[in-house]
Each structure stands twice: as C-alpha cells, then as structure tokens.
Design a protein around this motif. Structure first.
Motif, PDB file in Angstrom:
ATOM      1  N   ASP A  19       0.834  -1.202   0.000  1.00 35.21           N
ATOM      2  CA  ASP A  19       0.000   0.000   0.000  1.00 35.21           C
ATOM      3  C   ASP A  19       0.876   1.262   0.000  1.00 35.21           C
ATOM      4  OD1 ASP A  19      -2.275  -1.500  -0.064  1.00 35.21           O
ATOM      5  OD2 ASP A  19      -2.964  -0.987   1.959  1.00 35.21           O
ATOM      6  N   GLY A  46       2.603   1.772  -3.328  1.00 36.83           N
ATOM      7  CA  GLY A  46       1.672   2.308  -4.321  1.00 36.83           C
ATOM      8  C   GLY A  46       1.431   3.791  -4.109  1.00 36.83           C
ATOM      9  N   ARG A  47       1.256   4.183  -2.842  1.00 37.07           N
ATOM     10  CA  ARG A  47       1.039   5.604  -2.541  1.00 37.07           C
ATOM     11  C   ARG A  47       2.260   6.439  -2.910  1.00 37.07           C
ATOM     12  NH1 ARG A  47      -1.031   3.752   2.601  1.00 37.07           N
ATOM     13  NH2 ARG A  47      -3.261   3.479   2.276  1.00 37.07           N
ATOM     14  N   ASN A  78       4.522   5.813  -5.169  1.00 36.46           N
ATOM     15  CA  ASN A  78       4.597   5.939  -6.626  1.00 36.46           C
ATOM     16  C   ASN A  78       3.596   6.971  -7.138  1.00 36.46           C
ATOM     17  OD1 ASN A  78       6.540   3.995  -6.465  1.00 36.46           O
ATOM     18  ND2 ASN A  78       5.406   2.399  -7.559  1.00 36.46           N
TER      19      ASN A  78
END
Lengths: 170, 170, 170
Positions: free
Chosen positions: B142, B145-146, B148
C-alpha cells in the motif's frame, strides 16, 4: 441518454478508485457508489473510510457485497452515474459464499451490458506475480483475470491506471 | 538549466534500472548514482555488483539507504544528473527502521519537487499480485503504491518499463 | 517469406494465449503449436485441455517442455506459423530439471533470432508483486524477467495483453 461503460483496471493502491471517482464526478447525473467491500475487520473499516473521505458530498452510497447484478439493474435508466468499486472484492465475496463463478460472472456481465446510462467499474489486476502456493489463490486469480476479460469485452472504454496515471487499453 | 523529473516504474527485472541509467548517460552533466540498497547478505551484494557493472566509468556513487531527502537536496543546483535507485528499497529500509511512512514520504516528495536539475527516480510496481497473507506485506505494498502516486504527480515524465521497453504514462 | 517475431506478454489469465492464437490464425501458413506445459496433475490437465479447446482444427501440436530450441530450429524455413506457449513454463521446467538459466536462455534466444518465418512467443509477467519469501521463487522471477528482456530485444513486435486487450510495447 447514450450509455457508456468504463472499466478502470489497476494494481493495489494504483489510484484506480480515485481516477474512477473523478470520471464519475465530471459526468452529468447524480453519482451513485455501489460498494462491494464488507467491513469484516479494522483494516477493512479503515480502507472503506479512506475511500469514503475521497468522495465529495453528492454521492449516494449503496452496499452490494453479493447481489451486484440486481443493484445495477435497479439503477438502469435513472439518469444516474453508477460507480462499482470493486469487482474483485465482489469476486472474493462470491468465493467465500461458495457461489459458482461462471454462472455469477455471466449474470453480472449481462447486467452491465444492458445497463442504460453511464456505469464505471473498478477492478484489480492480480495475476502479475508468481504463481501462488495454494490452489484457492490460484483459482481466485484465474477467475479475476477471466472476469476482467469478460468486462473489458463489453465495455466501451478500458483504462489501466498506474501510479495514478490512466493508460488507455480500449 | 531547466529542471526535469523522470520516474521509471516497472516490475522486478523489467529493465527499469538499465533504462534509467541510459537516460542519465545521454543527458548533459556528470551522472551521480544514489543507491538505497544495503548489502545485508550475499544475494543483495550480488545484485548491487550487477547493477554497478551495468554503469559506465563516469558515475559517482553515493549511498543513502535512509537519508534520501538530504542527499538529493545536497546535489540540487550542481549541474549533475541524479539517479535514485530505488525508492522501493528506500521504503523497505524505512519500514525496517520503524520510521513513519507519511511524514517521510512527504519530506522526500518535497525534496524531489524542489530539486534544481535533472533527477531520475526508479521505483518498483509491487501491487499487481494477489493480496499478501501478512499485514506487514500489505502495508508495504500500500505504501509503495502511494509513494509511486505521490512521485508520479510531481514528475514531468513517467515511464513504465516492461521487458526492457519503455511505455509513456506521462 | 519475411520473418516476423512477435512476443505476447501478460499476467495470468490476461488473454495473452488467445490473442497469440488469433494472430497466428489470421497469418498465412499452417499454424504449429509448441506446448511447453507438462500435464503433471489434474489442474494442469484441465488447463491444457482448455487451451486446446480454444484453438481451431488446423493446428498441429508439438510438445517441447525442455528441448525448445531444437523444436524451433526444426520448423524454421517450412512456411509454418509457429506459436510457443509459453516461455515461462519452459523456464519453470528448466529450473526443475536443474539446467543452468543463462546458457539455456542464450541457446533459445539464438534459435528465435535465426528462425526463418513467423514465430509468436507467449510469456508471463511475474515480477509485479511483492518480493517472494523464498529464494527459489526470487530466482525464478528474476530469470523470467531477464528472459522476457532477451526476447523483447530480438522480437520485431512486443504486445502486452491486459484483460484481453493488446497494448503495443514495440
């Protein structure tokens, strides 16, 4: 009103939900959020609350962890913009409830195909890692891949979201 | 000198590091490599050595497993081409050191946003498989992803590298 | 006859095999299917049968779980359209048989590079999840990534298939 079917694909925390919401919020019509998540535990509670905080005040929210096709049918022809987030959690609920994938996937695909209005679907890409050890996880990722293929084939527009950036697939 | 921020995303062994290095080597200015890898074990030693062998002799190398923002700030306005490889290992070091993600991610994003010159960032896509069993792995993907998404939003150019081939996302 | 090398990449159940078959079936020349799958168990039997049912009656099928380069060489210059499905299973067979990756990958890459005619290769993207726990899985995904890079570099056309939709990488 012309019907439009948009599928937003992406990995975990790729920004696909936010992209889908933005697309819904710029459309004409009141946005309706169909949530498939079930708040089983604290982690899922937090995840749902975070997603809710991202949406503006106009949204009406409906929960449909399993009966997704009837929920979609009920909103057809109402002039709403319907966002389903997400198909992959619905699939997970389906497997946990012991329901057969092929039959349910067909029913859902037909509901999306006949929907009158704008519908936006969010789904996870889950098959880009190494083969999982256990058979259930393998079945889940196979079903998720098939479901995404079914939906992509009937949607007018398919976007792959990576790091918040949309990439057109169709 | 005009500033340019390039983010290179990709899976494991996708060729993203090599692509990023080639982009740095054709630019104007002495290339500086900021490594976030820590040689804990033989496998990581071999990986670092392999990456080093890919780079030509002009590179200056700096290690910044945790204090990445100050390392970037120190090179700002020097006319160098800075390559950070990779953000995902930095994130992993952060979690192992027990540092809070949001605060550190904000500091890093600000350092990249204010960088004067050319900076190239490499990061892994890690959220395209099935949901991991353990909570720490879920938090890691998570956060990755954040991170990126944060970086993509402030970069001028974002490339997804697949099998050595770059695909423009932004 | 002009040679053409096409690489079809994608995650599990992305529709990459079907896309590759459709490309083969519209080409000029009798299609030959080189299968690398070995029917070890019921699950794999079912998977192979499902793939077979997708293909039309003109296909000739050859099994080459390990000796893929000689099988490709033997079909060179015959005016056939050769489909290899898939390289990632071949790699898996290689590792199980204890054969060295680099040497075998070089031999295979050379066979594809010198192939006279149309050859279509299918391979999995497996490196987009979190780092696997065990070293063998890490080696497998590293090798798979490298193999895809090797093949992409010598192919004329590379497509990434997502939810049944092809995205051009090269």
């Amino acid at each position: 009103m012309t019907s439009h079917r948009l599928l937003c694909l992406g990995g975990a925390r790729s920004g696909k939900s936010r992209y889908a919401q933005q697309r819904a919020e710029v459309g004409e019509g009141a946005p309706v959020f169909i949530a498939t998540a079930q708040p089983f535990d604290d982690e899922m509670h937090a995840r749902i609350a975070r997603h809710r905080a991202d949406r503006d005040g106009r949204w009406h929210c409906i929960e449909a962890p399993l009966d997704l096709a009837p929920a979609i049918d009920a909103l057809s022809g109402q002039g709403k913009i319907v966002l389903v987030d997400c198909l992959t959690l619905w699939l997970s609920n389906l497997l946990l409830a012991g329901k057969p994938f092929e039959a349910e996937a067909t029913i859902l695909t037909q509901a999306v195909a006949r929907f009158d209005g704008t519908i936006i679907l969010v789904a996870n890409e889950v098959g880009w890692g190494i083969v999982p050890d256990n058979a259930l996880a393998r079945k889940f990722r196979d079903d998720a891949g098939r479901l995404n293929q079914h939906m992509a084939s009937i949607c007018d527009e398919v976007m792959l979201v990576v790091a918040g950036l949309p990439l057109r697939l169709k």
